[in-house]
Design an enzyme around this catalytic site. Structure first.
Site, short mmCIF file in Angstrom:
data_model
loop_
_atom_site.label_atom_id
_atom_site.label_comp_id
_atom_site.label_asym_id
_atom_site.label_seq_id
_atom_site.Cartn_x
_atom_site.Cartn_y
_atom_site.Cartn_z
N SER A 1 0.68 -1.24 0.05
CA SER A 1 -0.21 0.09 0.49
C SER A 1 0.75 1.55 0.42
CB SER A 1 -0.88 0.04 1.02
OG SER A 1 -0.12 0.50 2.65
N ASP A 2 0.56 2.51 -0.46
CA ASP A 2 0.95 3.92 -0.30
C ASP A 2 1.08 3.92 1.41
OD1 ASP A 2 3.12 5.71 -0.48
OD2 ASP A 2 1.58 6.75 -1.77
N TYR A 3 1.69 5.10 2.07
CA TYR A 3 2.09 5.57 3.43
C TYR A 3 0.34 5.28 4.23
CZ TYR A 3 4.21 7.83 7.05
OH TYR A 3 4.04 8.20 8.01
N THR A 4 0.28 4.52 5.27
CA THR A 4 -1.04 4.66 5.62
C THR A 4 -2.54 4.63 4.48
OG1 THR A 4 -1.23 7.16 5.55
CG2 THR A 4 0.00 5.38 7.17
N GLY A 5 -2.35 4.04 3.51
CA GLY A 5 -3.37 3.66 2.34
C GLY A 5 -4.02 3.26 2.46
#
Ligand code: NOJ
Length: 758
Positions: free
Chosen positions: A303-307
């Protein structure tokens, strides 16, 4: 790696961890198989893992080393202390960390895991190595202006060589998002607006980072991001929704991702945006059907950062557990930073909400990439203090940075051949970017240092300029008291003004969307005042996106796009400014007349009321104050030569299974050598799906000495004329095709037509 090599290494490192690793079950199992074979030992490790350990292999967090500087380029978020993070890693709650700093940190963490963890599964160290590690290369969009994928491969290779020596196994790059709206700040991270260019750069960058073998100590795993269509964000607003037809998605946005995966990238990152109502991070159609079923991608998706967690705010997930479930079931193997997988996956499996087999599949993928990176063979593969120093900012890397920067510069305009400048002219170097160790490297630099980069005035003086005065004149977004008066005085005392203006590092990049893509007002006031002196002005633009140029900036005699060029900024600009090297870059994105034209791209549709080529006519596809065209189109860029295109050779027909050779003669009638980028565009005149007014199909660089001429030939086959038909399947229809061999997407160059015959 043999046992004798392990003991030699253990002796060198003096690390008991190596010995512990040698005796570990994972190492013993891997020793049973040869190089590429993965399954048996990995299955065996998997069989011994608890649910919590499995979830831990799918959790990647920002490094806490040095108080968590890793989160500096992301929204602040709190996590454990470094010691707490090491304890988590030893407990098997973490697969690795990202944006940590250097060998010392990596060694301490890996050492602890090899000594103290139950299964001794090596950690993986990731980082945003976007345009260089410690040697900084031009921002990616600038590098794309070189139209030289081989150059991108070489800078990526060099970045990998440096980064891998500092303990980094995995880069979150290349970013391959097509950017057709210049309000979006992340344009600077990609390869511009065109799918063909995007595909070529995506593949080159993957090859550069990953090298010949992922297991090599200078190979770094690439990550194709942001999957998908992050650049199509509505109104150019970062993180905003994407609403896109499947046709446009498949024809324009997806091809660069596919090219990157086809080139062997073993990881991808889910994008923050939703697509047609479904967040990419929770989108099974994207992650399963497209990526796994159609493209057969074998690697991992993070995932992207905290996505994953952000799907709660987006109104798609109820809470953290729901977000973890949705992301994981959609096909996101690994969670970045939210810690949601570590927190919830085991329970989700116990409750039957997530099948155990799905969990195992993702863990298997993660273990497989760690294996391919050589980490099971030697967890300290890229952790070596001597190499970290020896490979940092080598002479070869600095030379490559200068070469890349030279090739990224685009000369937009050069009235009266003002450029190249004579070193003997008195130069008034004016503008907020005239001097100082700031805004040189550009956005998305984790490890590079602006203080090590060469600023403009240093480069100009080093080139041998006889008389240079330096005046800031203005701040970037605010006026400087007395600045304009000082700048005017400096201009009056000089023969020529070099005006270094544009965007600061903070104005482009992530979350830096602009509503107006113009030069900030205080700098415009400076430009107008300086132009008022009547001295010839060379504008050097600093920018991470396409800009709308106005007034005195638009009308300056010479304009060069100098982006953010990295470590060798000043030297490279001076090289081109004074003609040691000719300008050879071309715009990988359009510069519109006005901000309000955005999203603007050359490959637009004709519409039923196309704007006329000549004078304006009412009721046509054009704005009240701007044509449906770019001020400086995609592909545009001048040289110091005088290039003409002539003698088109376009055969009248292309047989269904044949090939067609399209040629033109390119001459340099000027007095200076140049490198011309010869571009091939087509238009399918009539089709069952309307086609763009032009599409780039190929390009070639030719070096032309003064007076030289060369015939440039391209070959096309039916396959290059394909598009997605009404059923979204690739199709080609017989009929008439326009072809241009031209110096830009808007230039006529030489033009012909041919018929595709069935
Ligand atoms: C957010 C960005 O969107 C992504 O490109 C980057 O790799 C991660 N943060 C990690 O820093």
């Amino acid at each position: 790696m043999t046992d004798s090599m392990i003991s030699r290494r253990a002796a060198l490192l003096g690390a008991g961890a190596i010995v512990a690793w040698s005796a570990s079950p994972a190492r013993a199992l891997l020793a049973q198989v040869d190089g590429a074979a993965l399954p048996a030992p990995i299955e065996a490790i998997l069989a011994r893992m608890t649910l919590e350990e499995k979830a831990g292999q799918l959790q990647l967090n920002a490094a806490a080393w040095s108080g968590g500087t890793a989160t500096g380029l992301n929204p602040p978020s709190s996590g454990p202390s470094f010691d707490g993070q090491v304890a988590d890693a030893v407990a098997g709650k973490l697969t690795g960390v990202f944006n940590g700093n250097g060998v010392e940190m990596a060694r301490r963490m890996q050492d602890a895991v090899m000594r103290g963890s139950r299964l001794k599964i090596p950690l993986i160290f990731a980082a945003d190595v976007i345009h260089g590690h410690r040697t900084i290369f031009p921002v990616p969009v600038a590098e794309a202006a070189s139209f030289d994928p081989d150059l991108a491969m070489r800078t990526a290779r060099m970045a990998a060589y440096e980064a891998a020596a500092a303990g980094i196994d995995w880069t979150f790059f290349p970013m391959v998002d097509i950017a057709r709206d210049q309000r979006w700040g992340r344009t600077m991270e990609g390869a511009g607006e065109d799918p063909l260019l995007g595909q070529m750069f995506a593949a080159a960058r993957v090859r550069g980072f990953q090298g010949r073998s992922l297991a090599a100590d200078d190979a770094v795993m690439a990550c194709i991001k942001h999957f998908a269509a992050y650049g199509a964000t509505e109104s150019g607003l970062d993180y905003n929704a994407v609403d896109l037809s499947e046709r446009t998605l498949r024809e324009i946005y997806l091809p660069p991702y596919k090219a990157g995966f086809d080139a062997g990238a073993m990881s991808g990152m889910a994008s923050f945006n939703e697509i047609n109502g479904v967040p990419a991070t929770g989108n099974p159609w994207l992650m399963q059907q497209v990526l796994r079923d159609e493209w057969k991608f074998p690697g991992i998706i993070v995932s992207d950062y905290t996505g994953d967690e952000e799907m709660i705010a987006a109104g798609f997930a109820k809470d953290g557990k729901d977000a973890a479930r949705l992301a994981f079931l959609a096909g996101v193997d690994m969670s970045m930073q939210s810690n949601l997988y570590a927190l919830h996956l085991a329970d989700l499996v116990r409750e039957g909400a997530v099948p155990q087999a799905t969990l195992d599949r993702s863990v298997r993928r993660v273990l497989a990439v760690k294996h391919r990176l050589g980490l099971f063979d030697d967890p300290f593969r890229r952790i070596d203090k001597t190499r970290e120093t020896a490979r940092s900012r080598t002479r070869a890397a600095i030379a490559l940075s200068r070469e890349a920067a030279q090739k990224a510069i685009v000369l937009l305009r050069n009235e009266g051949d003002l450029l190249p400048l004579d070193l003997n002219r008195r130069i008034a170097l004016i503008g907020p970017f005239a001097s100082g160790q700031h805004d040189l490297n550009g956005p998305w630099v984790v490890y590079g240092d602006n203080n090590q980069a060469v600023d403009l005035v240093t480069g100009i003086k080093a080139a041998g300029a006889r008389a240079v005065s330096v005046t800031a004149g203005s701040g970037v977004e605010e006026a400087l008291p007395g600045g304009i008066a000082a700048a005017v005085a400096a201009a009056q005392a000089a023969d020529v003004v070099v005006l270094a203006i544009g965007e600061s590092e903070g104005m482009s990049g992530e979350a830096q969307s602009r509503t107006s893509i113009t030069i900030p007002a205080p700098q415009m006031a400076l430009a107008e005042a300086v132009a008022g002196t009547g001295k010839p002005v060379v504008v050097l633009l600093k920018n991470g996106r396409g800009l709308a140029l106005e007034g005195a900036v638009r009308d300056a005699a010479a304009i060069m796009v100098t982006w953010f060029l990295g470590s060798e900024t000043g030297h490279a600009i001076a090289d081109v400014l004074f003609g040691k090297v000719g300008p050879s870059g071309r715009l990988p994105l359009s510069f519109p007349y006005e901000s309000g034209q955005e999203p603007y791209y050359y490959a637009h549709k004709a519409t039923g009321r196309p704007a006329p080529a000549g004078p304006r006519e009412p009721y046509k596809t054009q704005w009240r104050t701007a044509p449906n065209a770019a001020l400086y189109p995609f592909g545009h860029g001048l040289t110091y030569g005088k290039v003409t295109y002539a003698a088109p050779d376009v055969p009248p027909t292309l047989a269904w299974d044949g090939r067609i050779r399209l040629a033109a003669t390119i001459s340099n009638t000027g007095t200076r050598a140049c490198e011309e980028l010869v571009q091939l565009y087509i238009r399918d005149r009539v089709a069952s799906i309307t086609r763009p007014v032009r599409e780039l199909k190929a390009f070639r660089k030719v070096a032309l000495a003064p007076g030289a001429r060369e015939t440039v030939t391209f070959t096309l086959t039916r396959a290059q004329l394909e598009f997605l038909g009404q059923d979204l399947r690739p199709t080609v229809e017989p009929g008439t095709f326009d072809v241009w061999i031209a110096p830009s997407a808007q230039a006529e160059g030489v033009h012909g037509t041919f018929e595709l015959l069935r």
